[in-house]
Scaffold this motif. Structure first.
Motif, PDB file in Angstrom:
ATOM      1  N   CYS A 398      11.017  15.707 -29.105  1.00  0.00           N
ATOM      2  CA  CYS A 398      10.858  14.258 -29.259  1.00  0.00           C
ATOM      3  C   CYS A 398      11.005  13.521 -27.942  1.00  0.00           C
ATOM      4  N   GLY A 399      11.691  14.116 -26.972  1.00  0.00           N
ATOM      5  CA  GLY A 399      11.892  13.472 -25.685  1.00  0.00           C
ATOM      6  C   GLY A 399      12.896  12.339 -25.701  1.00  0.00           C
ATOM      7  N   ASN A 400      13.616  12.164 -26.827  1.00  0.00           N
ATOM      8  CA  ASN A 400      14.594  11.072 -26.907  1.00  0.00           C
ATOM      9  C   ASN A 400      15.837  11.501 -27.681  1.00  0.00           C
ATOM     10  N   CYS A 401      16.294  12.724 -27.397  1.00  0.00           N
ATOM     11  CA  CYS A 401      17.568  13.187 -27.952  1.00  0.00           C
ATOM     12  C   CYS A 401      18.231  14.072 -26.897  1.00  0.00           C
ATOM     13  N   SER A 402      19.496  14.336 -27.073  1.00  0.00           N
ATOM     14  CA  SER A 402      20.230  15.077 -26.043  1.00  0.00           C
ATOM     15  C   SER A 402      19.699  16.496 -25.872  1.00  0.00           C
ATOM     16  N   CYS A 403      19.253  17.117 -26.961  1.00  0.00           N
ATOM     17  CA  CYS A 403      18.738  18.485 -26.850  1.00  0.00           C
ATOM     18  C   CYS A 403      17.432  18.521 -26.058  1.00  0.00           C
ATOM     19  N   CYS A 404      16.570  17.535 -26.304  1.00  0.00           N
ATOM     20  CA  CYS A 404      15.284  17.522 -25.607  1.00  0.00           C
ATOM     21  C   CYS A 404      15.439  17.100 -24.148  1.00  0.00           C
ATOM     22  N   ILE A 405      16.301  16.134 -23.887  1.00  0.00           N
ATOM     23  CA  ILE A 405      16.429  15.603 -22.527  1.00  0.00           C
ATOM     24  C   ILE A 405      17.309  16.498 -21.650  1.00  0.00           C
ATOM     25  N   ASP A 406      18.490  16.832 -22.162  1.00  0.00           N
ATOM     26  CA  ASP A 406      19.406  17.654 -21.357  1.00  0.00           C
ATOM     27  C   ASP A 406      18.915  19.087 -21.258  1.00  0.00           C
ATOM     28  N   GLY A 407      18.327  19.565 -22.348  1.00  0.00           N
ATOM     29  CA  GLY A 407      17.708  20.877 -22.330  1.00  0.00           C
ATOM     30  C   GLY A 407      18.640  22.048 -22.570  1.00  0.00           C
ATOM     31  N   PHE A 408      18.095  23.082 -23.173  1.00  0.00           N
ATOM     32  CA  PHE A 408      18.803  24.336 -23.425  1.00  0.00           C
ATOM     33  C   PHE A 408      17.919  25.477 -22.939  1.00  0.00           C
ATOM     34  N   GLU A 409      18.548  26.557 -22.584  1.00  0.00           N
ATOM     35  CA  GLU A 409      17.784  27.734 -22.196  1.00  0.00           C
ATOM     36  C   GLU A 409      18.296  28.947 -22.967  1.00  0.00           C
ATOM     37  N   GLU A 410      17.382  29.857 -23.252  1.00  0.00           N
ATOM     38  CA  GLU A 410      17.724  31.064 -23.995  1.00  0.00           C
ATOM     39  C   GLU A 410      18.598  31.966 -23.130  1.00  0.00           C
ATOM     40  N   ALA A 411      19.719  32.391 -23.691  1.00  0.00           N
ATOM     41  CA  ALA A 411      20.641  33.259 -22.944  1.00  0.00           C
ATOM     42  C   ALA A 411      20.943  34.508 -23.763  1.00  0.00           C
ATOM     43  N   ASP A 412      21.081  35.635 -23.083  1.00  0.00           N
ATOM     44  CA  ASP A 412      21.437  36.905 -23.736  1.00  0.00           C
ATOM     45  C   ASP A 412      22.956  36.947 -23.898  1.00  0.00           C
ATOM     46  N   ILE A 413      23.436  36.944 -25.157  1.00  0.00           N
ATOM     47  CA  ILE A 413      24.881  36.980 -25.399  1.00  0.00           C
ATOM     48  C   ILE A 413      25.274  38.260 -26.144  1.00  0.00           C
ATOM     49  N   THR A 414      24.444  39.294 -25.995  1.00  0.00           N
ATOM     50  CA  THR A 414      24.687  40.540 -26.740  1.00  0.00           C
ATOM     51  C   THR A 414      26.089  41.089 -26.479  1.00  0.00           C
ATOM     52  N   VAL A 415      26.485  41.175 -25.213  1.00  0.00           N
ATOM     53  CA  VAL A 415      27.806  41.732 -24.883  1.00  0.00           C
ATOM     54  C   VAL A 415      28.915  40.862 -25.450  1.00  0.00           C
ATOM     55  N   ASP A 416      28.787  39.534 -25.301  1.00  0.00           N
ATOM     56  CA  ASP A 416      29.791  38.624 -25.868  1.00  0.00           C
ATOM     57  C   ASP A 416      29.868  38.788 -27.383  1.00  0.00           C
TER      58      ASP A 416
END
Length: 616
Positions: A398-416
């Motif tokens: 949407c370009g107007n929410c914290s998830c869209c603006i601040d952004g997230f990236e895919e991370a490998d958390i298998t070990v955790d």
């Protein structure tokens, strides 16, 4: 006078918003209607415009006194004959209002549902022609709605008791399919034209924050809002008191509202907020329904509400005039436990339902709480999540929410993930289950007394994530639960449990990924050296509006909304004819205020011209 003439003459608008014209046309055609429109979409115009065109009187059934008073004040200011009948009237005011109502002097009469069966109302409806009955906040009729009110059940009987059945129109901002079906059935709507205009409010920015210290984050957010007004919602009366006291101590202009205050203090505090004497209202969800204050620039939830319907309705009190506004949720895991406790308690306190109905409502309330928790921990577009909940398709960005603006990236958390599930398994081997807090403490190697007394410092997983922040471990725990690799028990203090997938994750070393916030470097804000010409004019217009509102003893937005002032800055009207072209300026308001505002704008333009040393 046709509908567009009514719209311009009384309300100062040249065109209808999405959905308004269709609903108005069906009402004028004699049809019952059900309008589901988000806050700020202009629901009131959908019945006010036809009410002025129909031959008789329109009765508007409304749940709150504040809602009625706001609507009647706005209508009266626009030159419409309207009144409200409720417990706030003195005996003399009540007698005068009923006398004038029975003489047919009002086009719209707002009535509380509890008064429908009184002798005076029976006398009124037999004295005048009732062309339409409008039910505002229609979701209150449904037990599955978030604001069920038993008095709404009697509305259908009232309509059927009228000498001649009028058109019935019903409106609400939020309603799931189940609630919509209840509205049609319980209000006795006859083959209604139903319109859902969509729940999206593009002017609202949605954000979820997970601060370590909620109050510090709240203070920072409000500090960034400058002199704008807003609402801070808290789950409990105690939180309201604490937050309001801290804000006042820190120099903010704040007041409070909750059910534990006396009627007189609640009324006084509400008026302080509405009349701009206080810019921040700290409140429980007891505050807000029917508050028509159009210039609320932010709504901050200090705690997570118990369902998305309530959140969307409360957050939607921001930006009612279409101006950009912020809706921010401060999430903490303890919010889930508090809401769960309140849901259990409400079941026991609700004496109007059977045991079977109580259990059904309990199950639905807990399912809603789960959805609200998913929203609070979402890593994809918040607007898309919310619209999908209400049955709408929306883009994933949407370009107007914290998830869209601040952004997230895919991370490998298998070990955790393996470390976390292994820790839960080791604790279970001890014959125990604990909540997230204990699991996080073990993984981080905490030396708290209870952990050590239970011998958990001797587990092989003790301290194996000592370098990982507790907030990240909690987020990963939530993600593992959402993916089914772990579970949480029901109850006031949910514990972390193993699932069928837990062993599979450990044995087969299944890869696990999740979206994590992109780390951003803090940028220092640049201070502007001064206001632009439009900002300077806007400030002057607000000062004039404030003075006129004080003289008339009405809230500032009753004179003109911020959106109308912004349009004045664009149009720069200096004559009566030009002033009528401003959005939100009807003929009555133009006659009353036009000269003052045009004079101020003319003076501003002359001053700017002199400052530049030229001619316009």
């Amino acid at each position: 006078m046709d509908k567009l003439s009514v719209l311009k003459e009384y309300f100062g608008h040249r065109a209808f918003r999405s959905g308004q014209e269709e609903l108005i046309d069906h009402i004028l055609g004699g049809c019952d209607v059900l309008g589901i429109m988000p806050t700020g979409a202009g629901k009131s115009l959908c019945y006010q415009v036809p009410a002025l065109m129909l031959r008789g009187v329109t009765i508007v059934i409304s749940p709150l006194i504040s809602l009625m008073k706001d609507q009647v004040s706005a209508l009266t200011a626009a030159g419409v004959s309207a009144a409200c009948i409720n417990s706030s009237l003195t005996q003399e005011e009540y007698a005068e209002t009923m006398y004038r109502a029975c003489r047919g002097e009002y086009k719209l009469i707002y009535i509380a549902p509890e008064r429908l069966g009184t002798r005076e109302i029976s006398s009124l409806v037999s004295s005048v022609e009732i062309s339409m009955v409008t039910i505002d906040e229609a979701h209150c009729v449904s037990q599955w709605g978030q604001d069920f009110r038993p008095s709404y059940i009697h509305i259908a009987g009232f309509v059927e008791s009228l000498p001649c059945r009028p058109i019935v129109s019903a409106f609400t901002a939020t309603a799931t399919d189940t609630v919509r079906e209840d509205i049609v059935r319980l209000l006795g709507l006859r083959e209604p034209f139903t319109l859902v205009t969509g729940f999206d409010r593009p002017n609202l920015y949605f954000a979820v924050k997970k601060p370590q210290n909620k109050y510090n984050e709240l203070r920072r957010l409000i500090g960034d809002m400058e002199d704008k007004c807003g609402i801070v919602y808290c789950l409990s009366r105690k939180s309201v008191e604490e937050v309001c006291e801290k804000l006042c101590s820190d120099g903010f202009s704040a007041t409070r509202y909750h059910a534990g205050l006396s009627d007189s203090e609640r009324r006084a505090n509400q008026e302080d907020f509405i009349y701009d004497r206080k810019r921040i209202m700290v409140a429980t969800n007891a505050f807000g329904m029917g508050i028509d204050k159009s210039d609320v620039s932010f709504v901050i939830h200090y705690n997570m509400p118990k369902n998305i319907e309530s959140y969307y309705q409360e957050a939607g009190r921001a930006g009612r005039d279409g101006s950009p506004a912020k809706c921010i949720l401060l999430y903490g895991p303890s919010d889930v436990r508090t809401n769960d406790f309140m849901i259990e308690r409400s079941r026991d306190e609700n004496t109007e339902l059977s045991d079977e109905e109580k259990e059904i409502m309990l199950e639905r309330d807990k399912e809603r709480l789960k959805e609200m928790t998913f929203y609070s921990t979402a890593t994809s577009c918040l607007r898309e999540f919310m619209l999908r909940y209400f049955g709408e398709k929306a883009p994933s960005y949407c370009g107007n929410c914290s998830c869209c603006i601040d952004g997230f990236e895919e991370a490998d958390i298998t070990v955790d993930a393996q470390k976390i599930v292994s820790c839960v398994f080791r604790v279970k081997q001890k014959g125990r289950y604990f909540g997230k807090g204990m699991i996080v403490d073990i993984l981080r190697g905490s030396e708290n007394e209870r952990l050590l007394s239970l011998g958990f410092d001797r587990l092989s997983t003790y301290g194996i994530m000592s370098d990982t922040p507790a907030r990240r471990i909690r987020a990963e725990l939530d993600h593992l639960a959402a993916e089914g690799y772990l579970g949480f028990s029901d109850g006031e203090y949910p514990v972390v449990e193993l699932t069928a997938l837990s062993a599979k994750l450990l044995k087969e070393r299944i890869p696990v990924t999740m979206k994590l916030p992109i780390e951003k470097t803090e940028k220092k804000k640049k201070k502007d050296s001064g206001l632009t010409q439009n900002e300077t004019l806007f400030a002057k217009l607000r000062q004039l509006r404030s003075r006129l509102a004080q003289e008339a003893r009405v809230p500032a937005y009753i004179v003109f909304t911020d959106a109308a002032l912004e349009d004045m800055c664009r149009v720069l009207p200096t004559t009566a004819e030009e002033f009528l072209t401003v959005s939100g300026v009807g003929r009555r308001k133009a006659e009353k205020y036009g000269e003052d505002f045009c004079a101020l704008i003319s003076e501003h333009l002359r001053s700017e011209n002199d400052h530049r040393g030229g001619t316009l």
